[in-house]
Design a protein around this motif. Structure first.
Motif, short mmCIF file in Angstrom:
data_model
loop_
_atom_site.label_atom_id
_atom_site.label_comp_id
_atom_site.label_asym_id
_atom_site.label_seq_id
_atom_site.Cartn_x
_atom_site.Cartn_y
_atom_site.Cartn_z
N PHE A 209 -8.27 14.62 6.52
CA PHE A 209 -7.50 15.65 7.21
C PHE A 209 -6.76 15.08 8.41
N TRP A 210 -5.73 15.80 8.80
CA TRP A 210 -4.91 15.48 9.97
C TRP A 210 -4.82 16.74 10.81
N ASN A 211 -4.75 16.58 12.12
CA ASN A 211 -4.63 17.77 12.98
C ASN A 211 -4.08 17.41 14.34
N MET A 212 -3.28 18.30 14.89
CA MET A 212 -2.93 18.27 16.31
C MET A 212 -2.57 19.69 16.71
N GLY A 213 -3.36 20.25 17.61
CA GLY A 213 -3.14 21.63 18.03
C GLY A 213 -3.40 22.60 16.89
N SER A 214 -2.43 23.48 16.66
CA SER A 214 -2.60 24.50 15.62
C SER A 214 -2.05 24.06 14.27
N LYS A 215 -1.62 22.79 14.17
CA LYS A 215 -1.03 22.31 12.94
C LYS A 215 -1.82 21.13 12.36
N GLY A 216 -1.66 20.93 11.07
CA GLY A 216 -2.38 19.83 10.45
C GLY A 216 -2.19 19.81 8.94
N ALA A 217 -3.07 19.09 8.28
CA ALA A 217 -3.02 18.96 6.82
C ALA A 217 -4.37 18.50 6.33
N LEU A 218 -4.60 18.73 5.04
CA LEU A 218 -5.81 18.22 4.38
C LEU A 218 -5.43 17.74 3.00
N LEU B 199 0.86 -1.18 0.00
CA LEU B 199 0.00 0.00 0.00
C LEU B 199 0.89 1.23 0.00
N THR B 200 1.06 1.84 -1.17
CA THR B 200 2.04 2.92 -1.31
C THR B 200 1.51 4.29 -0.92
N ASP B 201 0.19 4.40 -0.68
CA ASP B 201 -0.38 5.67 -0.24
C ASP B 201 -1.16 5.45 1.05
N PHE B 202 -0.54 4.69 1.96
CA PHE B 202 -1.15 4.42 3.26
C PHE B 202 -0.63 5.45 4.27
N HIS B 203 -1.54 5.95 5.11
CA HIS B 203 -1.21 7.00 6.06
C HIS B 203 -1.72 6.67 7.45
N SER B 204 -0.92 7.02 8.45
CA SER B 204 -1.42 6.98 9.83
C SER B 204 -2.37 8.15 10.02
N ASN B 205 -3.36 7.97 10.89
CA ASN B 205 -4.30 9.07 11.14
C ASN B 205 -3.66 10.21 11.93
N GLY B 206 -2.63 9.89 12.67
CA GLY B 206 -1.93 10.92 13.42
C GLY B 206 -0.47 10.97 13.03
N LEU C 297 -6.12 5.12 5.12
CA LEU C 297 -5.71 5.57 6.44
C LEU C 297 -5.93 4.46 7.47
N THR C 298 -5.32 4.63 8.62
CA THR C 298 -5.43 3.63 9.69
C THR C 298 -6.87 3.31 10.02
N PHE C 299 -7.73 4.33 10.10
CA PHE C 299 -9.10 4.06 10.55
C PHE C 299 -9.93 3.30 9.52
N ASP C 300 -9.37 3.05 8.34
CA ASP C 300 -10.07 2.23 7.35
C ASP C 300 -9.97 0.74 7.68
N ILE C 301 -9.03 0.35 8.52
CA ILE C 301 -8.85 -1.07 8.82
C ILE C 301 -10.07 -1.63 9.55
N MET C 302 -10.64 -0.86 10.47
CA MET C 302 -11.79 -1.35 11.23
C MET C 302 -13.00 -1.61 10.34
N PRO C 303 -13.50 -0.63 9.56
CA PRO C 303 -14.68 -0.92 8.73
C PRO C 303 -14.43 -2.02 7.70
N THR C 304 -13.21 -2.14 7.20
CA THR C 304 -12.89 -3.23 6.27
C THR C 304 -13.02 -4.57 6.96
N SER C 305 -12.49 -4.67 8.17
CA SER C 305 -12.56 -5.92 8.93
C SER C 305 -13.99 -6.26 9.33
N LEU C 306 -14.77 -5.25 9.70
CA LEU C 306 -16.16 -5.51 10.07
C LEU C 306 -16.95 -6.04 8.88
N ASP C 307 -16.70 -5.46 7.72
CA ASP C 307 -17.39 -5.94 6.52
C ASP C 307 -17.02 -7.39 6.21
N MET C 308 -15.75 -7.71 6.30
CA MET C 308 -15.30 -9.07 6.03
C MET C 308 -15.89 -10.07 7.03
#
Length: 471
Positions: A387-396, A70-77, A344-355
């Motif tokens: 999107f990603w965020n922590m405090g005053s910094k982040g990304a979209l 997975l070459t475009d996989f991202h952690s949520n944080g 993203l990381t949070f995609d693992i849960m819904p994928t597993s629930l569906d399976m």
């Protein structure tokens, strides 16, 4: 095919083929076993099937060669706790209030935050459908008893609840003992990675005849950087080499076979091989899905950053959250396949629930999406803004466009043309910057509103302005 896919395929081509003849994936029986292996602070430079240029990680490489990269996989944080909260809830970490690091110091407000009882967790979902559940390793979602993993759907736990421990004495950075066996604070002699591997393999052996969800949460390569024969760094035995240590000495030379970081990371690689071998030995590999991911980008100290990505842990450039991602699922995933879909990381849960045929409670909407089509059928995923965020910094991220936020400023990058984020083009596309910043602010406001914790009011964003070009 994007830049990262091209570069990672080149890296993967150097991995010797360990696959059986390729065949079309066939979906196996219902309720597959699910294993999530999460490493700690590992960027693209941590494994050789991505961009480790210092040493080989043969077992992880094999997992990749027999599975999907997975070459475009991202952690949520971009740091530990937020990603783990997203994994456990399938939702943005802002909703659970675990959007910053849960701190080991009791004097810090974030020491008292953790995963709330009202959250419907990944483990609770699997447990409700008859799965045996276990976590071995790092939890990092709260210190209070009500935050303990066995209060949130896990049947078994051996590991630590803080952000990092001494690999031998198992003391956290406040010099507090932090190794748990179940709900008891009870130490267990051994090197932390070896203990995690041992418990994981034993759990698989004991639950081979029933569906199981196993979360293998390594503390490596987070600091302190200790190999099996390193000296203890925390506690009354500081400076001593533990009794169980092999006769090894380590070097600071990256080219040496004795390089400390090599001996620090390779026990994780060995554990990946032990898990795969046990699944194959028991004849349950064809009904098991294994994920290998990291909780955030690498650090300069653990040498797992990569020139392919700008930045590192705690930053919102790609190097802070674009991490190695692998799915291994014999009979389901085409061996040697590659996906450049945004995940993203949070995609693992819904994928597993569906399976597993599990539905979320009525009224609960997960932010993560089901990746099954992309992973098992090579389908494109629906367009999603993330999107990603922590405090005053982040990304979209919106397609190949990305803004990196710092206070009221927003840098703009075109990841397709400039994957290393070297050219801020915000002044060239002011309207795009304004719209993406509007979406970022709205997503942040909407998700934080769900937090069960009252926090000091954050300063409202000033009107977003494109950041001046900095090269």
């Amino acid at each position: 095919m994007n830049y990262f896919t091209r570069m990672i395929i080149v890296a993967g081509a150097l991995v010797p083929s360990l696959m059986i003849a390729e065949k079309s994936p066939v979906v196996s029986s219902p309720k597959p076993n699910v294993i999530v292996i999460m490493v700690d602070d590992m960027g693209y430079g941590g494994v050789s099937c991505f961009d480790n240029r210092n040493f080989k990680t043969p077992e992880i490489d094999r997992l990749c060669a027999e599975g999907m990269k997975l070459t475009d996989f991202h952690s949520n944080g971009a740091v530990c706790s937020p990603t783990r909260a997203a994994l456990m809830t399938g939702r943005y970490q802002q909703r659970s209030g675990c959007d910053e690091v849960v701190n080991a110091d009791p004097r810090v407000p974030m020491h008292h935050i953790g995963i709330h009882a009202d959250e419907w967790t990944f483990a609770e979902a699997m447990q409700s459908s008859g799965y045996a559940t276990a976590i071995f390793g790092k939890w990092h979602l709260g210190y209070k008893p009500e935050f303990h993993p066995m209060r949130h759907g896990f049947d078994e736990f051996n590991g630590f609840i803080s952000g990092n421990i001494d690999a031998h004495s198992h003391m956290d950075r406040m010099r507090v003992q932090d190794w748990w066996q179940g709900e008891a604070l009870k130490d267990e002699p051994g090197y932390h990675t070896d203990l995690i591997n041992k418990h994981a393999v034993d759990f698989i052996e004991r639950h081979q005849s029933e569906p199981f969800f196993l979360y293998v949460a390594h503390g490596t390569p987070h600091s302190p950087h200790q190999a099996r024969a390193s000296k203890i760094q925390r506690g009354p035995d500081k400076g001593k080499i533990p009794d169980w240590a092999p006769e090894e000495t380590y070097s600071k030379d990256r080219k040496s076979e004795d390089w400390l970081i090599r001996h620090f990371i390779l026990p994780v690689d060995e554990g990946v091989g032990q898990i795969r071998a046990k699944l194959e030995e028991l004849g349950i590999a064809d009904n098991t899905i294994v994920w290998f991911v990291s909780d955030n980008g690498g650090t300069g100290g653990n040498f797992t950053t990569s020139p392919l990505t700008k930045g590192n842990k705690s930053q919102f450039y790609e190097g802070g959250h674009r991490v190695p991602g692998i799915v291994w699922a014999p009979g389901r995933v085409t061996p040697g396949s590659v996906s450049d879909e945004l995940m993203l990381t949070f995609d693992i849960m819904p994928t597993s629930l569906d399976m597993s045929g599990i539905e979320a409670p009525e009224g609960l909407e997960l932010d993560g999406v089901n990746l099954a089509g992309a992973i098992f059928k090579n389908e494109s995923l629906p367009h999603k803004i993330r999107f990603w965020n922590m405090g005053s910094k982040g990304a979209l991220r919106d397609g190949h466009w990305k803004i990196v936020v710092s206070g009221s400023e927003s840098l703009l990058f075109d990841l397709e043309a400039d994957p290393r984020e070297t050219k801020n083009i915000a002044t060239q596309y002011p309207e795009r910057v304004t719209e993406m910043r509007r979406v970022y602010d709205a997503m942040l406001e909407e998700t934080i509103a769900d937090s069960p914790y009252t926090k000091p009011e954050k300063p409202k964003s000033k009107a977003s302005k494109p950041a001046k070009k900095k090269n």
